[in-house]
Design an enzyme around this catalytic site. Structure first.
Site, PDB file in Angstrom:
ATOM      1  N   LEU A 192     -15.456 -10.100  -9.610  1.00 36.77           N
ATOM      2  CA  LEU A 192     -15.738 -10.819  -9.125  1.00 36.77           C
ATOM      3  C   LEU A 192     -16.738 -10.932  -7.280  1.00 36.77           C
ATOM      4  O   LEU A 192     -17.977 -11.127  -7.569  1.00 36.77           O
ATOM      5  CB  LEU A 192     -15.497 -12.153  -8.870  1.00 36.77           C
ATOM      6  CG  LEU A 192     -14.895 -13.680  -7.987  1.00 36.77           C
ATOM      7  CD1 LEU A 192     -16.343 -14.026  -8.734  1.00 36.77           C
ATOM      8  CD2 LEU A 192     -14.139 -14.363  -7.810  1.00 36.77           C
ATOM      9  N   GLY A 249     -17.212 -12.013  -0.428  1.00 39.31           N
ATOM     10  CA  GLY A 249     -15.818 -11.667  -0.451  1.00 39.31           C
ATOM     11  C   GLY A 249     -15.293 -13.120  -0.888  1.00 39.31           C
ATOM     12  O   GLY A 249     -15.066 -13.752  -1.829  1.00 39.31           O
ATOM     13  N   THR A 280     -10.946  -3.055  -8.320  1.00 38.17           N
ATOM     14  CA  THR A 280      -9.619  -2.260  -8.638  1.00 38.17           C
ATOM     15  C   THR A 280     -10.037  -2.098 -10.389  1.00 38.17           C
ATOM     16  O   THR A 280      -9.861  -2.842 -10.835  1.00 38.17           O
ATOM     17  CB  THR A 280      -7.852  -2.983  -8.671  1.00 38.17           C
ATOM     18  OG1 THR A 280      -8.129  -3.309  -7.530  1.00 38.17           O
ATOM     19  CG2 THR A 280      -6.827  -2.058  -8.992  1.00 38.17           C
ATOM     20  N   ARG A 288      23.654   6.139   8.217  1.00 43.93           N
ATOM     21  CA  ARG A 288      23.016   6.576   9.482  1.00 43.93           C
ATOM     22  C   ARG A 288      24.497   6.765  10.265  1.00 43.93           C
ATOM     23  O   ARG A 288      24.309   5.172  10.712  1.00 43.93           O
ATOM     24  CB  ARG A 288      21.811   5.845   9.604  1.00 43.93           C
ATOM     25  CG  ARG A 288      21.321   7.331  11.459  1.00 43.93           C
ATOM     26  CD  ARG A 288      21.494   7.826  11.496  1.00 43.93           C
ATOM     27  NE  ARG A 288      20.785   8.376  12.789  1.00 43.93           N
ATOM     28  CZ  ARG A 288      20.288   9.668  13.407  1.00 43.93           C
ATOM     29  NH1 ARG A 288      20.410  10.673  12.274  1.00 43.93           N
ATOM     30  NH2 ARG A 288      19.317   9.492  14.321  1.00 43.93           N
ATOM     31  N   GLN A 297      11.548   0.071  11.389  1.00 40.12           N
ATOM     32  CA  GLN A 297      11.740  -0.302  12.739  1.00 40.12           C
ATOM     33  C   GLN A 297      13.548   0.620  12.039  1.00 40.12           C
ATOM     34  O   GLN A 297      14.075   1.167  13.276  1.00 40.12           O
ATOM     35  CB  GLN A 297      11.614  -2.051  13.428  1.00 40.12           C
ATOM     36  CG  GLN A 297      13.081  -1.896  14.608  1.00 40.12           C
ATOM     37  CD  GLN A 297      11.732  -1.108  15.453  1.00 40.12           C
ATOM     38  OE1 GLN A 297      10.712  -0.416  15.005  1.00 40.12           O
ATOM     39  NE2 GLN A 297      12.260  -1.086  16.720  1.00 40.12           N
ATOM     40  N   GLY A 314      13.753   3.525  12.072  1.00 36.84           N
ATOM     41  CA  GLY A 314      13.620   4.458  13.583  1.00 36.84           C
ATOM     42  C   GLY A 314      12.590   5.752  13.328  1.00 36.84           C
ATOM     43  O   GLY A 314      11.463   5.415  12.658  1.00 36.84           O
ATOM     44  N   GLU A 365      -7.527 -10.910  -3.298  1.00 29.82           N
ATOM     45  CA  GLU A 365      -7.545 -12.279  -4.813  1.00 29.82           C
ATOM     46  C   GLU A 365      -7.319 -13.057  -3.578  1.00 29.82           C
ATOM     47  O   GLU A 365      -6.042 -14.160  -3.873  1.00 29.82           O
ATOM     48  CB  GLU A 365      -6.918 -12.137  -5.560  1.00 29.82           C
ATOM     49  CG  GLU A 365      -6.280 -11.003  -6.297  1.00 29.82           C
ATOM     50  CD  GLU A 365      -5.719 -11.131  -7.520  1.00 29.82           C
ATOM     51  OE1 GLU A 365      -5.703 -11.977  -8.173  1.00 29.82           O
ATOM     52  OE2 GLU A 365      -5.114 -10.672  -8.577  1.00 29.82           O
TER      53      GLU A 365
END
Length: 402
Positions: A133, A139, A178, A287, A355, A358, A382
């Site tokens: 398309l 776009g 794609t 951790r 985050q 870390g 899309e």
């Protein structure tokens, strides 16, 4: 580090068949997709073998009619399959969504003869589709596309409808496609009449058609294993019996497909976000800092709680929209809402996952940074999320609003 196998999500599925289907998808995801995802994305390898396996397993035509090789599954179930696949590797989940989008025009607007001839191979015969398309100059404003389709007069007996005969000659360039260059068929929207949305017609173009070629794939920030390329149509000749729907109906077909496709993107976004959350929880509980797991610290626990809540909200919204679709009720507004919320959630959750990890989150040794890079494109494809807001506002303010 290999990607973590997708963690089971507590799903409310409507039938035993649907539960068995999800179990099959999880097994394929854990055995065939997740273990190779990091390596193959880093190398930019397209997983054609995986799509072949999905086709053999009946997973490339789930929402379509079993008469033509589909799975007869409601969208409520199909989207949860997409979520599971995207959690294992977004390239695969999004690829199945795009393939489903490429089949939409034929499955919903094609003649019986066209469906009998083409759909079985598309839904279960190993073929992979692409949807054409967008163009370099159109776009978000898709109705301004410039690719031309000119009909040459011929034998009317070859026509698929009342208008016709002869071949169509298609010339133009499609962008951001794609599976561009690897697809076996392309659903192409081209201008067959005057300006505006009513001059657009849909065509089913074979991937090996003379005059069809693909540019080198775009060099992208994420989803490097999924080829995205311009597709050039240089006088591609297509018989009239590959025209889908009526002349001038193409834009309406495209909009119909995009409503459903946006739900596919929403489901993929939630799958990606779930994978990021699973990675963050596993890291935080393993951790140790200051003598205890970092998941014991309130600031981090609150982050994880917010991430999980946002994912559940997005999942509930896309499933609610899918149930409207399955019931035959209007769902365009809800599809736009789901695409907006779920993709924004994916961006927020993947950023927070980095985050939580870390410094390790910023390295390619863990998948969190890849998830964050991949999430960004979901806010664009899309229909950008700004376009989704326009769609939602138009539903609220009335069809005459701008």
């Amino acid at each position: 580090m290999p990607d973590r196998a997708p963690q089971p999500v507590d799903r409310q599925l409507p039938t035993d068949e649907a539960r068995d289907l999800i179990s099959l998808v999880r097994d394929i995801a854990q055995r065939e997709i997740a273990p190779k995802a990091a390596e193959e994305e880093d190398a930019g390898r397209f997983p054609r073998d995986v799509f072949g396996l999905l086709s053999e397993s009946g997973l490339l035509g789930l929402p379509y009619d079993s008469e033509y090789g589909g799975g007869d599954q409601p969208y409520e179930v199909y989207l949860q399959v997409l979520e599971e696949l995207a959690a294992a590797r977004l390239t695969v989940g999004l690829g199945v969504s795009v393939h489903t989008l490429a089949c939409h025009a034929l499955a919903n607007y094609g003649t019986k003869e066209q469906q009998v001839e083409h759909l079985p191979a598309m839904l279960g015969g190993g073929l992979l589709g692409a949807y054409c398309l967008s163009e370099p100059s159109s776009g978000s404003d898709a109705a301004s596309l410039r690719t031309k389709a000119v009909r040459e007069e011929g034998d009317p007996s070859r026509a698929s409808g009342a208008e016709g005969g002869g071949d169509w000659v298609i010339t133009g360039t499609k962008a951001w496609i794609t599976h561009g260059g690897v697809a076996d068929f392309y659903t192409v929207l081209a201008r067959s009449g005057g300006q505006g949305p009513r001059g657009i017609t849909a065509f089913l173009v074979p991937g090996d058609a003379a005059g069809l070629s693909a540019a080198p794939p775009e060099k992208k920030m994420g989803m490097k294993g999924s080829p995205t390329a311009q597709v050039h149509l240089d006088g591609v000749r297509v018989p009239d019996d590959r025209r889908l729907g009526d002349e001038g109906q193409g834009f309406a077909i495209a909009l119909s497909a995009l409503d459903s496709g946006r739900l596919g993107i929403a489901a993929c976004a939630i799958g990606l976000a779930q994978a990021a959350l699973d990675e963050a929880v596993a890291y935080a509980t393993g951790r140790q800092q200051f003598g205890r797991p970092i998941s014991d610290f309130q600031g981090l626990r609150f982050m994880l709680a917010d991430m999980a809540t946002q994912i559940e909200a997005g999942r509930a919204l896309y499933l609610a929209a899918a149930r409207l679709r399955d019931a035959g009720r209007p769902f365009s507004k809800q599809a736009a809402m789901a695409k907006l919320l779920c993709t924004d959630t994916a961006m927020k959750v993947t950023t927070d996952a980095v985050q939580v990890l870390g410094g390790y989150g910023y390295t390619a040794d863990f998948p969190a940074e890849r998830y964050m890079r991949e999430a960004k494109v979901l806010q664009i494809v899309e229909g950008t999320n700004q376009i989704q807001r326009m769609v939602i506002a138009r539903h609220l303010a009335g069809p005459d609003s701008r």
